[in-house]
Write an enzyme that holds these catalytic residues in place. Sequence first.
Site, PDB file in Angstrom:
ATOM      1  CE1 TYR A  45      -2.880   2.680   3.153  1.00  0.00           C
ATOM      2  CE2 TYR A  45      -3.087   2.878   0.759  1.00  0.00           C
ATOM      3  CZ  TYR A  45      -3.415   3.525   2.182  1.00  0.00           C
ATOM      4  OH  TYR A  45      -4.310   4.538   2.539  1.00  0.00           O
TER       5      TYR A  45
ATOM      6  CG  ASP B 214      11.991 -14.147   1.943  1.00  0.00           C
ATOM      7  OD1 ASP B 214      11.539 -15.047   2.553  1.00  0.00           O
ATOM      8  OD2 ASP B 214      12.043 -12.762   2.563  1.00  0.00           O
TER       9      ASP B 214
ATOM     10  CG  PHE C 190       7.743   0.508   2.402  1.00  0.00           C
ATOM     11  CD1 PHE C 190       8.333   1.044   1.026  1.00  0.00           C
ATOM     12  CD2 PHE C 190       7.107   1.469   3.378  1.00  0.00           C
ATOM     13  CE1 PHE C 190       8.170   2.287   0.736  1.00  0.00           C
ATOM     14  CE2 PHE C 190       7.161   2.853   2.678  1.00  0.00           C
ATOM     15  CZ  PHE C 190       7.737   3.061   1.612  1.00  0.00           C
TER      16      PHE C 190
ATOM     17  CB  SER D 167       4.521   1.841  13.378  1.00  0.00           C
ATOM     18  OG  SER D 167       3.274   2.227  13.835  1.00  0.00           O
TER      19      SER D 167
ATOM     20  CE1 TYR E 126       2.607  -2.141  13.818  1.00  0.00           C
ATOM     21  CE2 TYR E 126       3.769  -3.458  11.836  1.00  0.00           C
ATOM     22  CZ  TYR E 126       3.373  -2.151  12.434  1.00  0.00           C
ATOM     23  OH  TYR E 126       3.695  -0.986  11.800  1.00  0.00           O
TER      24      TYR E 126
ATOM     25  CE  LYS F 192       6.952  -1.701  11.112  1.00  0.00           C
ATOM     26  NZ  LYS F 192       7.516  -1.736   9.826  1.00  0.00           N
TER      27      LYS F 192
ATOM     28  CG  ASN G 145      -3.830   5.839  12.525  1.00  0.00           C
ATOM     29  OD1 ASN G 145      -2.927   6.240  13.288  1.00  0.00           O
ATOM     30  ND2 ASN G 145      -4.417   4.762  12.610  1.00  0.00           N
TER      31      ASN G 145
ATOM     32  NE  ARG H  60      -5.333   5.222  17.226  1.00  0.00           N
ATOM     33  CZ  ARG H  60      -5.844   5.113  18.375  1.00  0.00           C
ATOM     34  NH1 ARG H  60      -6.237   6.532  18.993  1.00  0.00           N
ATOM     35  NH2 ARG H  60      -6.191   4.126  18.861  1.00  0.00           N
TER      36      ARG H  60
ATOM     37  NE  ARG I 245      -8.675  -1.891  17.520  1.00  0.00           N
ATOM     38  CZ  ARG I 245      -8.265  -1.541  16.412  1.00  0.00           C
ATOM     39  NH1 ARG I 245      -8.547  -2.090  15.368  1.00  0.00           N
ATOM     40  NH2 ARG I 245      -7.745  -0.472  16.265  1.00  0.00           N
TER      41      ARG I 245
END
Length: 342
Positions: free
Chosen positions: A13, A60, A82, A126, A152, A156, A182, A234, A296
């Site tokens: 993305y 890879d 990335f 991030s 995850y 980072k 975001n 956010r 959440r």
Amino acid sequence: MEKYVLVTGGAGYIGSHTVVSLVENGYTPVILDDFRNANRVVIDGLTKILGKKPIIIELDVCDQNGVKEIFESYKFEGIIHFAAYKAVGESVDEPLKYYQNNLMGLINILSNMIEFNVKNLVFSSSCTVYGEPKGIKEVTEETPKNFPNSPYGFTKWIGEQIIEDTFKANPSLNLMNLRYFNPVGAHKSSLIGEFPIGKPNNLMPYITQTAIGKQEELIVFGNDYPTIDGTCIRDYIHVVDLAYAHVKAIVFLAGKFGSFETINIGTGKGSSVLEIISAFESETGQKLKWKYGKRRSGDVTEIFANATKAKNILEWEAKLSIKDAVIDAWNWEKKLIEHNEK
Ligand code: WQD
């Protein structure tokens, strides 16, 4: 003279939007991607936008011999890294997959940079490294990192540490961590965008999929947060602005002889979930089916960037708005339906 930039995860993305921005600014991106998390349709989109097919090496990023061959074949101006798994929830279920791929991929890239004397690296980090910033809403790069709440996030966190330690041992390198907030939206052409695999975790694709009928109803995770309307806040940054920040980072590094920087890439403004929903409905004319649900776990109440350093160091600031983002995200969702109908 071609100015090659290796873009690992360049079919993803943010990676694909960065490929476009690199070409628009006179660079020749070399995409390294094994399409495990990317849809090959993006290559058709890139070819249409760029007017020619970009250089793609299907590999890879952890493949040591394969990556070595790429460094033997190209003299890179720089690397934008990335390639990594990025689903917060999945990382909790499969931590070893995340640590192995995300950390070994970075180590493989850094090792080859040193061996082949490639100096410039931009690392995709991030805002998740801030965790729940204790009582702080607007974070600067000096805001203490808190332990992230997922493997995850830790990849980072540790990734940034690996880069800092590599710089200390090789002070002539020019290394930069970009901490994204975001990412939302899509290229104006709707030829590239986000391809969420399965049910989306993130808010914006869930909104557009609900509006188009792929999802039944959006659940707003909690309305009892201490914020303006009770929903989380956010810093939503248009992916095209985010892509250009990487170009500015490569430009900045090109002229350096030993540099290590960590920079927030955000708009500097927070938006609540309800504000995003309202912007979507008013800009697209689509009435969204949603309801409140429970919080959440792991969600931070409010976080947005202090983007001063990006402005001062990179001469970059976000230009596109939430309105641009919801319109571009919606146009992309509608285009995806066309793809799927082919
Ligand atoms: C945003 C807000 C949710 C979905 C994550 C990663 C972060 C980065 C960006 C990679 C939150 C609410 C969401 C839904 C909702 N990724 N929401 N209903 O969690 O801020 O950040 O993506 O770098 O590392 O952690 O993004 O889009 O999941 O959530 O109410 O169906 O939308 O509660 O308040 P998040 P998000």
